[in-house]
Motif scaffolding. Structure first.
Motif, PDB file in Angstrom:
ATOM      1  N   TYR A   1       0.871  -1.181   0.000  1.00 29.16           N
ATOM      2  CA  TYR A   1       0.000   0.000   0.000  1.00 29.16           C
ATOM      3  C   TYR A   1       0.903   1.224   0.000  1.00 29.16           C
TER       4      TYR A   1
ATOM      5  N   GLU B   1      -2.211   3.615  -4.200  1.00 31.17           N
ATOM      6  CA  GLU B   1      -2.100   2.407  -5.008  1.00 31.17           C
ATOM      7  C   GLU B   1      -1.845   1.212  -4.095  1.00 31.17           C
ATOM      8  N   THR B   2      -2.635   0.158  -4.276  1.00 30.68           N
ATOM      9  CA  THR B   2      -2.368  -1.115  -3.605  1.00 30.68           C
ATOM     10  C   THR B   2      -2.081  -2.150  -4.687  1.00 30.68           C
ATOM     11  N   SER B   3      -1.106  -2.992  -4.419  1.00 34.01           N
ATOM     12  CA  SER B   3      -0.683  -3.951  -5.446  1.00 34.01           C
ATOM     13  C   SER B   3      -0.158  -5.216  -4.785  1.00 34.01           C
TER      14      SER B   3
ATOM     15  N   ARG C   1       4.076  -7.337 -10.846  1.00 33.75           N
ATOM     16  CA  ARG C   1       3.260  -6.680  -9.822  1.00 33.75           C
ATOM     17  C   ARG C   1       1.947  -6.245 -10.452  1.00 33.75           C
ATOM     18  N   ARG C   2       0.836  -6.621  -9.802  1.00 37.12           N
ATOM     19  CA  ARG C   2      -0.493  -6.348 -10.339  1.00 37.12           C
ATOM     20  C   ARG C   2      -1.237  -5.375  -9.431  1.00 37.12           C
ATOM     21  N   ILE C   3      -1.951  -4.443 -10.047  1.00 35.22           N
ATOM     22  CA  ILE C   3      -2.666  -3.406  -9.305  1.00 35.22           C
ATOM     23  C   ILE C   3      -3.989  -3.956  -8.782  1.00 35.22           C
TER      24      ILE C   3
ATOM     25  N   TYR D   1      -5.863  -1.792  -6.460  1.00 37.45           N
ATOM     26  CA  TYR D   1      -6.681  -0.567  -6.380  1.00 37.45           C
ATOM     27  C   TYR D   1      -5.777   0.621  -6.676  1.00 37.45           C
ATOM     28  N   ARG D   2      -6.338   1.622  -7.399  1.00 36.21           N
ATOM     29  CA  ARG D   2      -5.584   2.839  -7.660  1.00 36.21           C
ATOM     30  C   ARG D   2      -6.548   4.018  -7.778  1.00 36.21           C
TER      31      ARG D   2
ATOM     32  N   PRO E   1      -6.440  -7.820  -7.628  1.00 34.65           N
ATOM     33  CA  PRO E   1      -6.255  -7.753  -9.084  1.00 34.65           C
ATOM     34  C   PRO E   1      -7.309  -8.567  -9.809  1.00 34.65           C
TER      35      PRO E   1
END
Length: 545
Positions: free
Chosen positions: A234, A263-265, A293-295, A297-298, A443
């Motif tokens: 985060y 951004e959370t990933s 690395r996959r997003i 939430y953004r 994701p």
């Protein structure tokens, strides 16, 4: 650092902080008031399944300490207990239980303050399964956790400008949960491991009338948390400007606009030939090191709100804000009322992008530095629900919203919590209630992930009462009710879980030796299945050093 060393750090963090503060030179403490009360305890516990199941008995040996400090510069309290359970037969396994809470504030100088806190408790793991209330015997769906945080705060002025800055470092660790309730069924969810978080904030403000008819505040923040599970992260950057315009001696209007990037990933779990996540020997998903690395939430852009602040006297404060944030309506607010030195109430309305570790550390920071710890706690589990303060100035707060289940995913949390506490003569009572909704993020189309876009929610209520009957005896009583909706019909076919029950305790002290008798009743219900009822009893003795 080894896993054992990390757990030891989490367990000792609150105690070390409090011990260091107690050791501050007496010359700096003036009217020092310090109490430290270590103890050992032995108890015999019985748990009976009232639906025709087993009757379990086991012995508990415990050691703990209750400590408090109250000086002009330092206020804090520590309550910690280690318990070892010994089974009488093979129906229940031996186990170690840690429960404790520590909160400390220390004013180093007029400008610098140090703050720290820590918690060790057990709480619910999977929102789809059982929701144990009295953690006696073999309890499903429960994990032991530890969390600590601390850091400095600076407050100073330069002419009409007031400057504030603070930094917080936090760590959260969750053990593998107990065996899952088979009624949960469906796809398996991941188990939380640990996380480290850093938060830094700064602001500059001027009061109304100092340089303009209205007050102004500029603020900024940086927040980052890294979790070991699936390399989750985060990260948030925040900047904001606010104005405050008094319209009467008691009412002011406020408005603000800010810019934020959150951004959370995470990485993907490793999967086998069937597409199922691969798990390690502790049951956690194994990270696919080759995954990008996959997003999850953004958000990146402006947000705004406006509100009203009402402060008719020193004992009452109410404020509310309405605006647009995270792409939709956002409502936040707070209210406090101190009726007297021994009666107080607090209500908080919140909305934010969270992780389990971040929300837990925020909840810890909202707890009072003097709280009701229940020296003769009996069957009542400590510190996994509402924590009540010992004065009207700090009535307490509830952790039920974060403890509704342990989420490995990031989420948007919106809810309301309220507590009230009152002391009258030899009696103290308190009540807490609240609601929280979480929208979970992951994701899209990630292998093994079953929570993206789902909403879960919970309602909770808690009552406690304690009364000293004589100088050496008294009674305690606790009642609770919880409702959970997992929002995952496609996984289990059932979405609702009820949990309710209560316990009562009588204690009598003979000098340093104290005796306790406690009885409890608990039930939970998953979906359309029948309620499961159980009864508990405890007899114990404690020696206070």
């Amino acid at each position: 650092m080894t896993r054992h060393a990390i757990r030891s750090l989490a367990l000792a963090g609150g105690a070390v902080t409090l011990a260091a503060l107690i050791a501050v030179p007496a010359a700096a403490q003036a009217t020092r008031r310090v109490t430290i009360s270590p103890y050992v305890e032995a108890s015999q516990i019985l748990s009976a399944d009232l639906d025709g199941g087993d009757v379990l008995t086991y012995t508990s040996l415990a050691a703990g300490v209750d400590a408090a400090i109250a000086t002009p510069r330092v206020s804090g309290q520590l309550s910690y207990r280690y318990e070892r359970r010994f089974a009488w037969d093979d129906d229940i396994g031996d186990s170690d239980i840690h429960s404790g809470l520590a909160r400390v504030n220390a004013k180093v100088s007029n400008a610098l303050t140090l703050e720290a806190g820590g918690i060790a408790t057990r709480t619910r793991s999977d929102i789809r399964g059982a929701a144990p209330g009295l953690l006696v015997g073999n309890v499903d769906n429960v994990a032991q956790l530890y969390s600590v945080y601390g850091g400095p705060s600076l407050a100073t002025t330069a002419g009409p400008v007031a400057f504030n800055a603070n930094y917080r470092l936090g760590y959260t660790k969750v053990e593998t949960p107990t065996f899952a309730d088979p009624r949960a069924g469906g796809r398996r969810l991941d188990y939380y491991d640990d996380s480290i978080g850093h938060t830094a904030t700064a602001s500059a403000s001027v009061a109304p009338g100092s340089v303009a008819p209205f007050g102004m505040t500029l603020s900024g923040a940086y927040d980052r948390e890294t979790a070991s599970q699936l390399k989750q992260r985060y990260e948030g950057y925040f900047g904001r400007g606010d104005v405050l315009q008094p319209v009467s001696p008691y009412v002011a209007l406020t408005a603000g606009v800010g810019y934020e990037t959150i951004e959370t990933s995470q990485k993907d779990p490793l999967v086998d030939a069937t597409g199922a996540p691969v798990v390690d020997r502790r049951g956690r998903f194994v990270t696919d090191a080759a995954s990008p690395r996959r997003i999850a939430y953004r958000t990146d852009g402006l947000y705004y709100d406006a509100g009203v602040i009402w402060r008719p006297n020193r004992r009452t404060s109410v404020e509310g804000h309405v605006g647009k944030r995270y792409g939709s309506l956002s409502v936040t607010g707070a209210a406090t009322y101190q009726a007297s030195q021994s009666v107080g109430m607090s209500v908080v309305v919140y909305d934010g992008i969270q992780t389990f570790g971040r929300q837990l550390r925020t909840g810890l920071a909202n707890l009072p530095t003097s709280f009701v710890s229940g020296q003769q706690q009996g069957l009542d589990p400590q510190f996994n629900g509402c924590v009540f303060g010992t004065s009207g100035a700090q009535p307490g707060a509830c952790l039920n919203d974060v403890f509704q289940s342990i989420s490995t995913s990031s989420y948007r949390a919106r809810g309301i919590n309220g507590v009230i506490v009152a002391t009258r003569g030899r009696s103290t009572w308190g009540a807490g209630a609240g609601y929280v909704n979480r929208k979970l993020f992951a994701p899209q189309n990630a292998p093994g992930i079953a929570v993206d876009g789902l909403d879960d929610e919970s309602y909770f209520g808690q009552l406690f009462y304690t009364r000293s009957l004589t100088r050496v005896s008294g009674v305690n009583a606790d009642l609770f009710v919880n409702y959970y909706d997992s929002g995952v019909e496609d996984i289990t076919g059932d979405t609702s879980v009820w949990s309710y029950g209560g316990s009562g305790t009588y204690y009598h002290n003979f000098g340093r030796l104290g005796t306790t008798a406690s009885a409890g009743l608990y039930s939970f219900k998953v979906g359309d299945l029948d309620s499961v009822w159980s009864a508990q009893a405890l007899i114990g003795a404690r020696y206070q050093f």
